[in-house]
Scaffold this active site. Structure first.
Site, PDB file in Angstrom:
ATOM      1  N   THR A   1       0.707  -1.225   0.105  1.00 33.51           N
ATOM      2  CA  THR A   1       0.570  -0.564  -0.394  1.00 33.51           C
ATOM      3  C   THR A   1       1.223   1.417   0.231  1.00 33.51           C
ATOM      4  OG1 THR A   1      -1.521  -1.259   1.269  1.00 33.51           O
ATOM      5  CG2 THR A   1      -1.645   0.997   1.531  1.00 33.51           C
TER       6      THR A   1
ATOM      7  N   ASN B   1      -3.902  -2.760  -3.968  1.00 36.77           N
ATOM      8  CA  ASN B   1      -4.379  -3.604  -3.154  1.00 36.77           C
ATOM      9  C   ASN B   1      -2.293  -5.084  -3.823  1.00 36.77           C
ATOM     10  OD1 ASN B   1      -5.269  -5.821  -1.588  1.00 36.77           O
ATOM     11  ND2 ASN B   1      -5.850  -7.323  -3.060  1.00 36.77           N
TER      12      ASN B   1
ATOM     13  N   SER C   1     -11.863  -2.945   4.050  1.00 39.13           N
ATOM     14  CA  SER C   1     -10.591  -1.990   4.383  1.00 39.13           C
ATOM     15  C   SER C   1      -9.288  -1.914   6.173  1.00 39.13           C
ATOM     16  CB  SER C   1     -10.131  -0.659   3.750  1.00 39.13           C
ATOM     17  OG  SER C   1      -8.624  -0.270   3.321  1.00 39.13           O
ATOM     18  N   SER C   2      -8.282  -2.282   5.966  1.00 37.23           N
ATOM     19  CA  SER C   2      -7.452  -1.733   7.220  1.00 37.23           C
ATOM     20  C   SER C   2      -6.983  -0.451   7.085  1.00 37.23           C
ATOM     21  CB  SER C   2      -6.262  -2.589   7.315  1.00 37.23           C
ATOM     22  OG  SER C   2      -6.910  -3.267   7.149  1.00 37.23           O
TER      23      SER C   2
ATOM     24  N   GLY D   1       0.129  -2.301   4.683  1.00 38.90           N
ATOM     25  CA  GLY D   1       0.791  -3.494   5.391  1.00 38.90           C
ATOM     26  C   GLY D   1      -0.068  -3.618   6.000  1.00 38.90           C
TER      27      GLY D   1
END
Length: 506
Positions: free
Chosen positions: A328, A348, A387-388, A408
């Site tokens: 990312t 991604n 999503s993180s 990450g």
């Protein structure tokens, strides 16, 4: 190509003349500060840096990507966020089959890995729409000026950075998926680019020139969009003209929290940013001793992922986003006037598909959805995935004090949790807070820097977690970029040394 400049230290601190920036690549950090010197604000600078990152680290981000941005406009006092994640094409549908994995566990897979690689893995790219909307609403410069640094590097060339070379090596098989991909991402003899090699992408520069001249619509309703749809139709992709024309970047109210006297603004769902600050708040009353804090952090992380699984899907099928890549782009900028911006966006892992004639590597964000039907993150037309990514801003007494983001995958929220804990609870200076060894605890596993083995092995054993050690401060445990403003007006800009990133104050 310009003469190479010395690689800067990963962080700088000082009284800013124009501001400070932290990105994953020195070219992007310099571009952000050049834009500030040219009269732009932090929003202009962040968008410029984002497009440079898409140029010099093309596997991770760029025109074909999607993500989030949070920003603060000092004059109006407004803090806003914009969601430009990729969306699911209307025609997307995968054929599933059951199998046993290497650990002899029952799993559901997608036939042909179509959601992971190739044309059917591509979600509607949102970055051009989102970055364009943010810059048009809050920036000061013309888009052509903001894109100029990226265009110059794409056309004139750049030196391949450490992380870009590492990414190419880790996805080498995908770099031969199509003729256009081989042409762009491999040398003429078929070998990989290495760190320090010269590379250029003049076709990407031409695509950026089209965006500078015609605006974001050139991708969604213009010539770049036509080329994209022609490629999809020729290779049985899901993405359609209607998907492109219907795409919108969404302005959202930030999720807010308070921790240690700081007011926090972060991304709301589908980001899990708010869970990080809930986890930190749960630690606020704890007695903390340096070293023993890793156990407290691990418990907060495990609780955070339990909440996330309960909110976003069945843990049996959805342990965060199913195919969320650790690759990312994240960057942070604060200018001398108190404007701030933080962007995290991503291809991604990338689809392996370069759009011929454009230099654009397309995302594989369809991998972020769960192919298993009937869960909250399933494949549904127009939907945005879990999503993180969580670009965040922190304020004290109404003034910006920090912009922080990370790359990450699921290590994004846990790395940011640790950096903020180190800074605000343990009292580390910002470079030390970013530079400390890290741990990541999720579901049934723990990942930690190898130097922490003696500390974390008992923690893992007592919690029933399988411990994996990461040698050499690998960026697998996330790469954090942060800019902080001190009480005396000095700024600290920190690029994570794990990724050989670059923070600069000018």
């Amino acid at each position: 190509m310009a003469d190479p400049e010395p690689i800067p230290s990963t962080w700088q601190q000082g009284k800013p003349q124009v501001g400070a920036a932290a990105t994953g690549n020195a070219d992007a950090t310099r571009a952000a500060l050049d834009i500030l010197e040219a009269g732009g604000n932090a929003i202009d600078a962040a968008v410029a840096a984002a497009y440079v990152m898409g140029t010099v680290e093309p596997l991770d981000s760029g025109i074909g990507a999607g993500g989030f941005m949070i920003l603060h406009d000092a004059a109006s006092g407004r803090t806003e966020s914009i969601d430009f994640l990729g969306t699911c094409p209307a025609a997307a549908k995968y054929e599933l089959y059951a199998s046993m994995d290497a650990g002899n566990e029952y799993v559901i897979r997608v036939k042909g890995r179509e959601n992971e690689r190739g044309h059917r893995s591509v979600a509607v790219p949102g970055s051009v729409r989102g970055l364009g909307a943010a810059q048009a609403k809050f920036g000061k410069l013309a888009m052509a000026d903001v894109l100029a640094p990226a265009i110059a590097l794409a056309e004139g060339g750049f030196r391949v950075g450490h992380k870009a070379a590492l990414r190419m090596a880790r996805t080498e098989k995908l770099l031969s998926l199509t003729p256009a991909t081989r042409k762009l991402l491999l040398k003429p003899d078929g070998s990989l680019y290495r760190a320090g090699d010269e590379m250029a992408n003049p076709e990407y520069g031409a695509s950026l020139r089209l965006i500078a001249k015609q605006g974001p619509e050139v991708l969604y309703e213009g010539v770049l969009g036509d080329l994209l749809i022609a490629e999809m139709e020729a290779h049985d992709g899901f993405l359609s003209k209607a998907d492109l024309m219907g795409y919108e970047a969404i302005w959202r109210d930030p999720a807010t929290a308070r921790f240690r006297g700081y007011d926090v603004a972060t991304m709301p769902p589908p980001s899990s940013g708010s869970l990080v600050f809930a986890g930190l708040a749960a630690l606020e009353g704890e007695t903390v001793t340096d070293g023993a804090h890793y156990g407290q952090l691990a418990d907060a992380m495990l609780a955070m992922f339990r909440k996330r699984a309960a909110s976003f899907g069945d843990p049996a099928f959805l342990k965060a986003a199913p195919g969320e890549s650790s690759e990312t782009t994240s960057l942070a900028v604060i200018d001398r006037d108190g404007n701030a911006a933080c962007i995290t966006y991503s291809n991604n892992n990338h689809s392996g598909v370069v759009l011929p004639g454009t230099g654009i590597l397309l995302n594989n964000q369809m991998m972020l959805f769960s192919p298993w039907p009937g869960n909250p993150n399933e494949v549904v037309a127009g939907k945005r995935p879990v999503s993180s990514m969580m670009p965040s801003l922190m304020f004290r007494d109404g003034k910006i004090r920090m912009a922080i983001g990370a790359s990450g995958s699921t290590r994004i929220p846990t790395s940011i949790m640790q950096v903020l804990f180190n800074r605000l609870v343990l009292g580390d200076a910002l470079p030390d807070a970013v530079g400390r060894a890290r741990v990541h605890a999720e579901t049934e596993s723990m990942l930690a820097d190898q130097e922490l083995e003696e500390t974390v092995q008992p923690l893992a054993d007592s919690r029933g977690l399988k411990l994996t050690l990461s040698p050499g401060r690998d960026p697998m445990l996330a790469s954090v970029q942060a800019v902080g403003v001190n009480d005396d007006g000095t700024m600290a800009a920190v690029g994570d040394p794990r990724a050989r990133a670059a923070g600069m104050v000018r």
